[in-house]
Design an enzyme around this catalytic site. Structure first.
Site, PDB file in Angstrom:
ATOM      1  N   GLY A 210       0.773  -1.230   0.000  1.00  5.67           N
ATOM      2  CA  GLY A 210       0.000   0.000   0.000  1.00  5.67           C
ATOM      3  C   GLY A 210       0.803   1.278   0.000  1.00  5.67           C
ATOM      4  O   GLY A 210       0.231   2.359   0.177  1.00  5.67           O
ATOM      5  N   ASP A 274       2.994  -1.920 -10.818  1.00  8.09           N
ATOM      6  CA  ASP A 274       4.265  -2.217 -10.145  1.00  8.09           C
ATOM      7  C   ASP A 274       4.282  -3.730  -9.902  1.00  8.09           C
ATOM      8  O   ASP A 274       4.101  -4.193  -8.777  1.00  8.09           O
ATOM      9  CB  ASP A 274       4.367  -1.437  -8.832  1.00  8.09           C
ATOM     10  CG  ASP A 274       5.732  -1.599  -8.186  1.00  8.09           C
ATOM     11  OD1 ASP A 274       6.730  -1.631  -8.926  1.00  8.09           O
ATOM     12  OD2 ASP A 274       5.800  -1.698  -6.948  1.00  8.09           O
ATOM     13  N   CYS A 321      11.314  -2.713  -9.158  1.00 12.05           N
ATOM     14  CA  CYS A 321      12.504  -2.578  -8.309  1.00 12.05           C
ATOM     15  C   CYS A 321      13.592  -3.527  -8.811  1.00 12.05           C
ATOM     16  O   CYS A 321      14.314  -4.121  -8.019  1.00 12.05           O
ATOM     17  CB  CYS A 321      12.171  -2.840  -6.848  1.00 12.05           C
ATOM     18  SG  CYS A 321      11.433  -4.450  -6.540  1.00 12.05           S
TER      19      CYS A 321
END
Length: 382
Positions: A210, A274, A321
Site C-alpha cells: 500500500g 508495479d 525494483c
C-alpha cells in the site's frame, strides 16, 4: 547451468552476458557489491494528510537524527550506521531471506520470519542468520524455538547488535499515529508523477502493501487498490487505517490481469503497474539467484498487467525494483508497439535515462546515486 556469483547474488551466464550489453564488467561488479549494503539514508514519507514535514522532523529529532530531503518535500531520512562486528554465539535462529535482510538493518525478528531455531530457549543469546548461513545479528530469544515455529506470531528475537543499524521506527508513537510510512526514495517518484498529472482517480493494480496507494491518497487522489489475495489486501487495509486514509481507498481482492473482463465499467485517470519482478534493485540483498528464464517469464507476466492498464486508464505509471532490460525498457517498447501507448518525458530527482531504445524511461542506479535500483516510465494512451 553455469552461474556467475557476486558474493551470494548469482546470475546465470545468459543473464550475465545480457547485462554486459549495457554495463561494463567493472560496473556490474560495483552494482552487486553495493547491493550487499543498504543505502546510507533510510527514507520515510511524511503523511501530509496528518502532519507537516516540519512538525514531524521536529518531533522525531527529539529521539533520533533525522533530516529533510533536498528534492522531495514529504521525504525525511535517517542516517544508516555500520557495518558493525556481530558477536558470535552458539545458538542460531535461521530467518527467512526478507526477514533476515530486515534484521541485518537492526529490526527485531518476529516468529513468521523464522525458518529454524534448533534447541533455542527463551532468554538464550542467539545469532540470527540468513538461509545460506550469513551472520546478520546478535540478540536475545524472546520465546522457545519450538514456539516460534508453532505459534507463528509474536517477537521471536530482540536484536541487540546487527551488521547495519537504522532506528526501529515502528516502535515510535509517530508511527502508531500514522504520521509516516517507511518507503524507499525512488518509490516516492510514482506519487510525485501522479500528483503532477493532476488526476483525481487511480487504480493500483499491484497495491500491497500500500505504499504507492497511500501516497496518492494523501494527495487527495481516490484510489482503487487491487491485489490478488486476502493477506495482501489485509495489509493494504492495515496501512490505510493507520494512516487515516481509508475514505480515499477502495479495496478489491482480485487478480488484476482480469479487471477489464470482470469489471468492464471500472475506469480511472491513472493506472499504477508495479508488478512482481526479479527484485535485483532491492538493497540490502543477502542472497539471490536469477536466471534468464526467470526474467523472460516475469516479463511476459508483467505485460499482462500493462495490457489491462491500457484499457482502463489514459495514463499508466509503470515501475519495478529490478535492473533487467527485459522487465523494464523492453516492456515499455513492447507497450508502445503492441498497445499503441506513447512514452512521456519525466525527470524525477536523482535519476538517469533508460537504456537502449527508451531514453524517456528513468532509472535509479545504485552506482550513480546511493539508493536502491528502480525503474519508472510514464505512458499515455494515444
Amino acid at each position: 547451468m553455469d552461474f556467475i556469483d557476486f558474493n551470494g547474488i548469482r546470475l546465470d551466464y545468459l543473464l550475465y552476458k545480457h547485462l554486459l550489453e549495457f554495463l561494463s564488467e567493472r560496473e556490474l561488479e560495483a552494482l552487486f557489491e553495493l547491493a550487499k549494503r543498504p543505502p546510507s539514508r533510510y527514507y520515510i514519507r511524511v503523511n501530509t494528510s496528518k502532519i507537516t514535514p516540519e512538525a514531524l522532523l521536529s518531533a522525531l529529532s527529539r529521539n533520533i537524527e533525522v533530516r529533510r530531503d533536498e528534492h522531495i518535500g514529504e521525504a525525511l531520512w535517517i542516517p544508516v550506521q555500520g557495518p558493525f562486528k556481530v558477536p558470535e554465539v552458539r545458538r542460531r535462529v535461521v530467518a527467512e531471506k526478507r526477514a533476515a535482510e530486515s534484521v541485518y538493518m537492526g529490526a527485531d525478528l518476529y516468529a513468521p520470519g523464522v525458518l529454524k531455531a534448533p534447541s533455542v530457549k527463551a532468554g538464550d543469546e542467539v545469532n540470527v542468520v540468513s538461509p545460506d548461513g550469513q551472520l546478520v545479528a546478535y540478540g536475545i530469544a524472546e520465546m522457545d524455538g519450538d514456539a516460534m515455529l508453532k505459534t507463528r506470531r509474536g517477537l521471536a528475537v530482540r536484536t541487540l547488535v546487527s551488521v547495519y543499524k537504522a532506528p526501529k521506527l515502528r516502535e515510535l508513537d509517530e508511527y502508531r499515529l500514522g504520521y509516516f510510512y517507511d518507503q524507499s526514495y525512488p518509490a516516492m517518484w510514482v506519487g510525485l508523477i501522479a500528483r503532477a498529472l493532476g488526476a483525481s482517480t487511480a487504480i493500483d493494480l499491484n497495491s500491497s502493501p500500500g505504499g504507492k496507494t497511500t501516497h496518492l491518497a494523501q494527495y487527495g487522489i481516490r484510489v482503487i487498490a487491487v491485489d490478488r489475495s486476502r493477506p495482501k489486501v489485509d495489509k493494504i487495509r492495515e496501512n490505510a487505517e493507520r494512516l487515516g486514509l481509508t475514505s480515499l481507498i477502495d479495496l478489491l481482492e482480485h487478480d488484476s490481469r482480469y479487471l477489464d473482463r470482470d469489471f468492464p465499467r471500472l475506469k480511472a485517470e491513472i493506472a499504477l503497474v508495479d508488478p512482481p519482478c526479479t527484485d535485483l534493485g532491492v538493497r540490502p540483498k543477502l542472497g539471490h539467484t536469477v536466471t534468464m528464464i526467470d526474467v523472460e517469464t516475469l516479463a511476459r507476466y508483467q505485460r499482462q498487467f500493462l495490457s489491462v492498464a491500457s484499457r482502463i486508464a489514459r495514463y499508466i505509471i509503470y515501475s519495478t525494483c529490478t535492473l533487467t532490460y527485459q522487465e523494464n525498457e523492453e516492456n515499455i517498447t513492447w507497450a508502445t508497439r503492441e498497445l499503441g501507448l506513447e512514452v512521456l518525458d519525466i525527470d524525477p530527482p536523482r535519476s538517469v535515462h533508460g537504456w537502449g531504445a527508451c531514453p524517456l524511461c528513468r532509472r535509479s542506479m545504485p552506482t550513480h546515486f546511493d539508493a536502491p535500483g528502480f525503474f519508472l516510465a510514464l505512458l499515455r494512451r494515444r
